[in-house]
Design an enzyme around this catalytic site. Structure first.
Site, short mmCIF file in Angstrom:
data_model
loop_
_atom_site.label_atom_id
_atom_site.label_comp_id
_atom_site.label_asym_id
_atom_site.label_seq_id
_atom_site.Cartn_x
_atom_site.Cartn_y
_atom_site.Cartn_z
N ASP A 1 -10.23 -10.40 9.44
CA ASP A 1 -10.05 -9.99 8.06
C ASP A 1 -11.25 -9.13 7.70
O ASP A 1 -12.24 -9.07 8.44
CB ASP A 1 -9.95 -11.23 7.15
CG ASP A 1 -9.16 -10.97 5.87
OD1 ASP A 1 -8.91 -9.79 5.55
OD2 ASP A 1 -8.79 -11.94 5.20
N ARG B 1 0.84 -1.20 0.00
CA ARG B 1 0.00 0.00 0.00
C ARG B 1 0.88 1.25 0.00
O ARG B 1 0.62 2.19 -0.73
CB ARG B 1 -0.92 0.02 1.23
CG ARG B 1 -1.69 -1.26 1.48
CD ARG B 1 -2.53 -1.71 0.30
NE ARG B 1 -3.31 -2.91 0.62
CZ ARG B 1 -3.64 -3.84 -0.26
NH1 ARG B 1 -3.26 -3.73 -1.53
NH2 ARG B 1 -4.35 -4.89 0.11
N HIS C 1 -12.25 -13.60 -0.49
CA HIS C 1 -12.94 -12.39 -0.92
C HIS C 1 -14.24 -12.74 -1.64
O HIS C 1 -15.18 -11.93 -1.66
CB HIS C 1 -12.06 -11.58 -1.89
CG HIS C 1 -10.90 -10.91 -1.23
ND1 HIS C 1 -9.67 -11.52 -1.12
CD2 HIS C 1 -10.78 -9.70 -0.63
CE1 HIS C 1 -8.83 -10.70 -0.49
NE2 HIS C 1 -9.47 -9.60 -0.18
#
Length: 497
Positions: free
Chosen positions: A257, A80, A185
């Protein structure tokens, strides 16, 4: 939301770790920090450069001096802080290939010093998963490797290094996301290993992380019937309480998460998964990259308060979670002060990336390295998972062009690969760049066609080198900027003594 228990919204806000949009904190985040919010998490969308992040975190800290500022910076393919240019470090799989724990600790310490200087206090790293399934679509080079003992020793080294740099480490994805073909995901992965296998493989790195003093552990949205046949780990008291707390002896913060991930949100709802996670023993709720607005944070805060009022979530459990978050906040304040003297290690990332490169030559090969003239580079691009993100550049074309001016680069993705992918090379050296070639039929077929026409082509693998093809095969064990630079140096001999 109004309640006769006026302290409940404060406790509920304390356990949330929301993201937000923008390179400066929006007004709602600043307001919430004054109303009990204990943490925020930064993503690539929040980052321009280190100076901007430093200013952003200073603004947050002006509202709440002990705010936990988290980031998902694995210092590899998942980055990031360096998403604009790619990571200057090689990532876990490359460090595992080198297998020098002192080097791993040095890389992590350097990262910790950089993050601490920018005002970040908690890092969702290291990835402690054992990549025992080569077909895994979401872990791969994010893992230190497929050997549990290797992953354990490097997980511990990473934890020590990062925390010595002044930033809390967070081992993930408990109890282990390595042996799956499903990305959480999108759906709920099933881990079919029995308890003996879990102890010998998946749990070994987490035991090592706890022994090394890791400050946080992130849960995986994983169904592990040997541990709990009914509930995913994030929502399982058996796994979070019985296993992580009681058996492994972990006393730090349990972070979920991202709670909006489909593995749990599709089954239990955004708010429902949050309440269940807290009841199971989670202390902090990560609201990841997909729900990054005040309405989402408010929905979760109100759902937590309502669950306490209704008796679904014991108030003592919420208070315990908020207390642990507060203890982590206090640790980060002390660590930032103690770690302020931690210096940066110049070029440690590139040094590590160079050491991770492996070259395999077929017997009797006539392909010569180093390359001495402009080449033609063909990069095959697979779909990237959400964790890695689509914004981070990768490849070797750029650094190779700097070393061999006139080098050309083309990139192909399924289904737009021509019949002869290397046709544009003409008589120049041909370099074929792949990522996890073993997982993509279309990529293997394209490389096969290119090698049939140009058997002298060099194959560079930037993912897991499960499949070795070509007369000369170069494996970097990661697709970071440092890994691409190291590959270009080996191809041209520029990085040799």
């Amino acid at each position: 939301m109004t309640t006769t228990n006026g302290h409940l919204p404060v406790l509920a806000a304390a356990v949330l770790q929301p993201g937000f949009v923008g390179t400066t904190p929006p007004p709602w985040v600043c307001r919430w920090l004054g109303e009990g919010l204990g943490s925020v998490v930064l993503f690539a969308r929040n980052v321009v450069d280190t100076e901007q992040v430093t200013a952003l975190t200073a603004t947050l800290r002006a509202e709440r001096p002990d705010v936990i500022v988290a980031i998902d910076e694995e210092a590899g393919d998942v980055t990031r802080l360096e998403s604009v240019h790619g990571s200057s470090r090689p990532g876990n799989f490359a460090l595992g290939a080198v297998d020098d724990p002192e080097l791993t600790e040095a890389v992590a310490r350097d990262l910790g010093a950089e993050l601490a200087a920018a005002g970040v206090t908690l890092n969702y790293a290291p990835d402690a998963d054992v990549n025992s399934n080569p077909a895994n679509p979401v872990i791969g080079v994010r893992s230190f490797g497929a050997d549990p003992a290797l992953v354990a020793r490097h997980t511990a080294a990473w934890v020590r290094g990062l925390q010595a740099g002044g930033v809390g480490a967070c081992a993930k994805h408990f109890p282990g996301h390595g042996d799956t073909r499903v990305d959480s995901h999108h759906d709920l992965p099933l881990i079919t290993a029995d308890r003996a296998r879990l102890d010998a493989c998946e749990l070994a790195p987490f035991r090592a992380a706890v022994a090394a003093g890791v400050q946080a552990v992130m849960t995986g949205h994983l169904l592990v019937p040997a541990l709990d046949p009914h509930l995913p780990a994030t929502l399982s008291q058996r796994i979070l309480g019985g296993l992580l707390r009681d058996e492994l002896g972990f006393s730090g913060v349990v972070v979920t998460d991202a709670v909006e991930m489909r593995a749990v949100a599709d089954r239990y709802g955004f708010a429902g998964a949050t309440v269940r996670a807290l009841a199971a023993g989670a202390d902090a709720i990560c609201i990841g990259g997909e729900r990054a607005d005040e309405q989402s944070a408010r929905e979760l805060r109100d759902a937590i308060v309502a669950a306490v009022v209704s008796g679904e979530l014991p108030e003592e459990r919420l208070a315990e979670a908020a207390k642990r978050v507060g203890q982590l906040a206090a640790w980060t304040v002390a660590a930032r002060s103690a770690g302020s003297a931690a210096g940066r290690a110049a070029h440690v990332g590139l040094v590590a990336a160079r050491r991770a490169v492996r070259v395999t030559a077929a017997p009797g090969t006539t392909v010569a390295l180093p390359l001495t003239r402009a080449a033609h580079v063909v990069e095959f691009e697979p779909l990237r998972n959400i964790a890695i993100g689509a914004e981070t550049p990768w490849g070797i074309g750029g650094p190779l062009t700097e070393l061999l001016p006139g080098t050309s680069t083309v990139r192909y993705a399924e289904p737009d690969v021509p019949a002869d992918p290397g046709a544009g090379a003409g008589g120049r050296p041909l370099v074929l760049v792949v990522r996890d070639q073993h997982r993509h039929d279309w990529m293997r077929d394209a490389v096969h066609r290119a090698l049939a026409a140009r058997p002298d082509a060099v194959v560079v693998e930037l993912g897991v080198p499960e499949l070795v093809t070509g007369a000369v095969h170069l494996a970097t064990h990661g697709a970071t900027r440092a890994s691409g630079q190291a590959a270009a140096e080996v191809l041209t001999g520029a990085g040799l003594p």
